[in-house]
Design a protein around this motif. Structure first.
Motif, mmCIF file in Angstrom:
data_model
loop_
_atom_site.group_PDB
_atom_site.id
_atom_site.type_symbol
_atom_site.label_atom_id
_atom_site.label_comp_id
_atom_site.label_asym_id
_atom_site.label_seq_id
_atom_site.Cartn_x
_atom_site.Cartn_y
_atom_site.Cartn_z
ATOM 1 N N VAL A 195 62.850 -12.384 -129.812
ATOM 2 C CA VAL A 195 62.139 -13.506 -130.425
ATOM 3 C C VAL A 195 62.875 -13.990 -131.668
ATOM 4 O O VAL A 195 62.999 -15.199 -131.902
ATOM 5 N N TYR A 196 63.375 -13.057 -132.481
ATOM 6 C CA TYR A 196 64.123 -13.462 -133.671
ATOM 7 C C TYR A 196 65.309 -14.341 -133.272
ATOM 8 O O TYR A 196 65.537 -15.403 -133.856
ATOM 9 N N ASP A 197 66.060 -13.893 -132.276
ATOM 10 C CA ASP A 197 67.217 -14.688 -131.848
ATOM 11 C C ASP A 197 66.767 -16.005 -131.238
ATOM 12 O O ASP A 197 67.391 -17.049 -131.470
ATOM 13 N N HIS A 198 65.703 -15.994 -130.451
ATOM 14 C CA HIS A 198 65.222 -17.212 -129.797
ATOM 15 C C HIS A 198 64.838 -18.267 -130.834
ATOM 16 O O HIS A 198 65.174 -19.445 -130.673
ATOM 17 N N ARG A 199 64.182 -17.842 -131.886
ATOM 18 C CA ARG A 199 63.778 -18.801 -132.919
ATOM 19 C C ARG A 199 64.982 -19.281 -133.729
ATOM 20 O O ARG A 199 65.111 -20.480 -133.999
ATOM 21 N N THR A 200 65.860 -18.388 -134.122
ATOM 22 C CA THR A 200 66.972 -18.776 -134.997
ATOM 23 C C THR A 200 68.065 -19.541 -134.261
ATOM 24 O O THR A 200 68.937 -20.135 -134.899
ATOM 25 N N THR A 201 68.024 -19.555 -132.940
ATOM 26 C CA THR A 201 68.976 -20.373 -132.165
ATOM 27 C C THR A 201 68.289 -21.562 -131.503
ATOM 28 O O THR A 201 68.899 -22.245 -130.696
ATOM 29 N N ASP A 202 67.019 -21.777 -131.847
ATOM 30 C CA ASP A 202 66.226 -22.870 -131.264
ATOM 31 C C ASP A 202 66.182 -22.770 -129.741
ATOM 32 O O ASP A 202 66.221 -23.772 -129.033
ATOM 33 N N GLY A 203 66.138 -21.547 -129.237
ATOM 34 C CA GLY A 203 66.034 -21.330 -127.806
ATOM 35 C C GLY A 203 67.328 -21.532 -127.034
ATOM 36 O O GLY A 203 67.330 -21.517 -125.801
ATOM 37 N N ASP A 204 68.442 -21.701 -127.742
ATOM 38 C CA ASP A 204 69.740 -21.914 -127.096
ATOM 39 C C ASP A 204 70.693 -20.820 -127.571
ATOM 40 O O ASP A 204 71.366 -20.970 -128.599
ATOM 41 N N PRO A 205 70.777 -19.698 -126.857
ATOM 42 C CA PRO A 205 71.569 -18.550 -127.315
ATOM 43 C C PRO A 205 73.018 -18.906 -127.605
ATOM 44 O O PRO A 205 73.617 -19.767 -126.944
ATOM 45 N N THR A 206 73.587 -18.235 -128.597
ATOM 46 C CA THR A 206 74.980 -18.433 -128.976
ATOM 47 C C THR A 206 75.787 -17.185 -128.628
ATOM 48 O O THR A 206 75.254 -16.200 -128.114
ATOM 49 N N VAL A 207 77.081 -17.219 -128.943
ATOM 50 C CA VAL A 207 77.935 -16.058 -128.682
ATOM 51 C C VAL A 207 77.552 -14.879 -129.575
ATOM 52 O O VAL A 207 77.926 -13.732 -129.297
ATOM 53 N N GLU A 208 76.790 -15.149 -130.648
ATOM 54 C CA GLU A 208 76.353 -14.083 -131.542
ATOM 55 C C GLU A 208 75.018 -13.483 -131.131
ATOM 56 O O GLU A 208 74.571 -12.493 -131.725
ATOM 57 N N SER A 209 74.361 -14.064 -130.139
ATOM 58 C CA SER A 209 72.995 -13.647 -129.795
ATOM 59 C C SER A 209 72.920 -12.193 -129.341
ATOM 60 O O SER A 209 71.986 -11.471 -129.706
ATOM 61 N N SER A 210 73.874 -11.757 -128.543
ATOM 62 C CA SER A 210 73.824 -10.369 -128.063
ATOM 63 C C SER A 210 73.973 -9.396 -129.223
ATOM 64 O O SER A 210 73.331 -8.330 -129.254
ATOM 65 N N TRP A 211 74.821 -9.748 -130.207
ATOM 66 C CA TRP A 211 74.967 -8.891 -131.390
ATOM 67 C C TRP A 211 73.674 -8.880 -132.192
ATOM 68 O O TRP A 211 73.230 -7.817 -132.659
ATOM 69 N N THR A 212 73.043 -10.046 -132.371
ATOM 70 C CA THR A 212 71.795 -10.123 -133.125
ATOM 71 C C THR A 212 70.727 -9.246 -132.496
ATOM 72 O O THR A 212 70.038 -8.477 -133.177
ATOM 73 N N ILE A 213 70.591 -9.334 -131.184
ATOM 74 C CA ILE A 213 69.586 -8.540 -130.472
ATOM 75 C C ILE A 213 69.889 -7.054 -130.610
ATOM 76 O O ILE A 213 68.992 -6.237 -130.854
ATOM 77 N N MET A 214 71.165 -6.703 -130.469
ATOM 78 C CA MET A 214 71.554 -5.295 -130.586
ATOM 79 C C MET A 214 71.285 -4.763 -131.985
ATOM 80 O O MET A 214 70.677 -3.705 -132.157
ATOM 81 N N ILE A 215 71.695 -5.499 -133.003
ATOM 82 C CA ILE A 215 71.644 -4.971 -134.364
ATOM 83 C C ILE A 215 70.217 -4.886 -134.898
ATOM 84 O O ILE A 215 69.916 -4.054 -135.755
#
Length: 395
Positions: A195-215
Motif C-alpha cells: 500500500v505504501y508503494d501503491h500510494r507513493t507511485t500513484d498506482g503506477d509501480p516504478t523500478v524502485e517499487s520492489s526495493w520499497t516493498i522489500m525494505i
C-alpha cells in the motif's frame, strides 16, 4: 556462526539455503538487508535444541539496532510538516483514490453520464472494470467451489496469474492456530509495504517499487518470523511504521497511519480484495532482477493460503487492525482510557523528544529575533539622543 544448523525462512519456514549462492556472488546484499541470511548466529552457550530460537532473537535485535543506526532525525524533521508545506509526491499519495476504494471513480462516472461525456464515460468505465474492488457482496468462500464468482471479479490477467502459481507442499489442514496467526501477521506487513508503494507511485509501480516493498517489510528484508502470541498486530505495525520513517523517500508518520487504515480496509473487504493486492505485489517482484525470489518464499504461499482460509477470518483480522486505529480517534477525550498503541512514543525512536527539541529551538530563535529587533531599536534611539525629530513645517 554455527554452520551445522541451517536457518529456515519463508511462509511456514519451508525454505533454506536459498541465498547461499547469491551471497558467494555478492548479490545477497542487493536482495535483502539481513547479512548472511543462510548462516545461523547464536550465542556460544546456546544448546543445540535452542539454537534456532536464539538465532531468531539475535537476528531481530540486529535488525532493530540497524534501524536505529540508520534513522536520520534531521531527515524525519524535514518531512514532519510536509502536509502543510506541500510536496507533489506526498500530495498525490494522500489524495489518490486507490482501487480498493473506488467511490470517487464511481462519482466521476455518474457525473460524466449526466453530462453525456461519451469518451469520458468509456475511459472511467474501463478503469472501474479493471480496478474496482469495492464489491461488498463477497462470497463466503473463494476456493474452487466459488470459481464462477472469482471469474466475474478478477480480470483475465489476474485469473491467468492465479492459474499459473505453482501449488506449494503445505498441508493447510495440519497448520496450527499459531501458524495461521503468524501467516496473518506476515500478510499484514506485506500489505503495508504494498500500500505504501501503491500510494507513493500513484498506482503506477516504478523500478524502485520492489526495493520499497522489500525494505519496508521485516519478513522480506530480514526473513522475520512471527511467533504469536508473543508477536502481535501492534508489534508488527510498529516495525513497519519504523521502517517507513527510516528508508523511503517520504518519511511521514501521518502517511504511515493512512497506510495502516488502508490495510485495515483491504482486509475487511475480504479475500478477493486481498488477493488482488497480492497479485499486484507479485507482479512487481516478478519484474525485479533481484527480488523475484520473494514470490516463491512468501507471496505465492500467501496467495494460496488466503484462498483456503475462511472469509470471516480475514475480515475479522481487518477489524482487529481497525480497532487499534480506533484508539487514535479517542485520544484526547476525557472519557477515553484507551491507549493508541501506534503512537509515536511506542516506536522507540525518540520522535517526541526530537519534535519537542525542534519546537524549543524554533522558540529560542524567535525570541532571539525579537531581542535583536529590540536592541536595534534602542541603538537607533540612543544615536538620535533620545529625541525624535518632528517637522511642524514653516510658521
Amino acid at each position: 556462526i554455527n554452520s551445522q544448523h541451517c536457518p529456515t525462512y519463508g511462509l511456514f519456514r519451508n525454505f533454506s539455503n536459498v541465498f547461499r549462492d547469491y551471497a558467494r556472488e555478492g548479490l545477497a546484499h542487493e536482495m535483502l538487508e539481513c547479512p548472511s541470511p543462510d548462516e545461523t548466529v547464536a550465542s556460544a552457550h546456546t544448546c543445540d535444541e535452542n539454537i534456532g530460537k536464539d538465532h531468531e532473537q539475535i537476528k531481530r535485535l540486529q535488525r532493530i539496532q540497524m534501524e536505529n543506526d540508520k534513522f536520520d532525525g534531521d531527515r524525519y524533521l524535514t518531512d514532519l510538516y510536509i502536509m502543510d508545506e506541500g510536496d507533489m509526491i506526498f500530495d498525490t499519495a494522500t489524495e489518490m483514490v486507490p482501487h480498493w476504494s473506488v467511490k470517487g471513480e464511481q462519482e466521476k462516472l455518474t457525473k460524466a453520464m449526466q453530462n453525456d461525456g461519451h469518451s469520458e464515460v468509456i475511459a472511467i468505465a474501463s478503469k472501474l472494470e479493471n480496478l474496482s474492488t469495492a464489491d461488498e457482496s463477497i462470497a463466503a468462500n473463494t476456493n474452487q467451489s466459488d470459481t464462477p464468482n472469482q471469474a466475474s471479479f478478477f480480470t483475465p490477467e489476474e485469473s491467468h496469474q492465479l492459474a499459473t502459481i505453482p501449488p506449494s507442499s503445505n498441508n493447510h489442514h495440519k497448520l496450527t492456530p499459531e501458524q495461521h496467526r503468524s501467516a496473518k501477521l506476515t500478510l499484514l506487513e506485506l500489505l503495508f509495504s504494498y500500500v505504501y508503494d501503491h500510494r507513493t507511485t500513484d498506482g503506477d509501480p516504478t523500478v524502485e517499487s520492489s526495493w520499497t516493498i522489500m525494505i519496508l517489510s521485516p519478513s522480506l528484508s530480514w526473513l522475520e518470523d512471527y511467533h504469536p502470541p508473543y508477536d502481535d498486530i501492534p508489534n508488527v505495525l510498529r516495525w513497519c511504521i519504523r521502517r517507513s520513517l527510516i528508508y523511503p523517500y517520504l518519511r511521514s508518520y501521518d502517511l504511515a497511519i493512512m497506510v495502516v487504515q488502508d490495510v485495515s480496509t483491504i482486509l475487511m473487504k475480504g479475500r478477493r480484495v486481498v488477493i488482488r493486492c497480492l497479485l499486484q505485489l507479485r507482479k512487481i517482484m516478478e519484474k525485479s532482477e533481484v527480488h523475484y525470489l520473494f514470490n516463491k518464499l512468501y507471496v505465492d504461499p500467501l496467495i494460496e493460503w488466503v484462498q483456503k482460509i475462511e472469509e470471516k477470518d480475514i475480515q475479522d483480522f481487518g477489524k482487529e487492525v481497525n480497532s487499534i486505529l480506533a484508539g487514535r480517534h479517542k485520544v484526547g477525550k476525557e472519557e477515553c482510557t484507551e491507549t493508541f498503541l501506534l503512537d509515536k512514543q511506542f516506536l522507540d525512536m525518540g520522535l517526541v523528544g526530537l519534535e519537542e527539541s525542534m519546537l524549543m529551538s524554533s522558540s529560542d530563535d524567535d525570541r532571539g529575533d525579537d531581542e535583536e529587533e529590540e536592541h536595534n531599536g534602542d541603538e537607533e534611539s540612543r544615536s538620535s539622543g533620545g529625541f525624535s525629530y518632528h517637522d511642524d513645517g514653516d510658521d
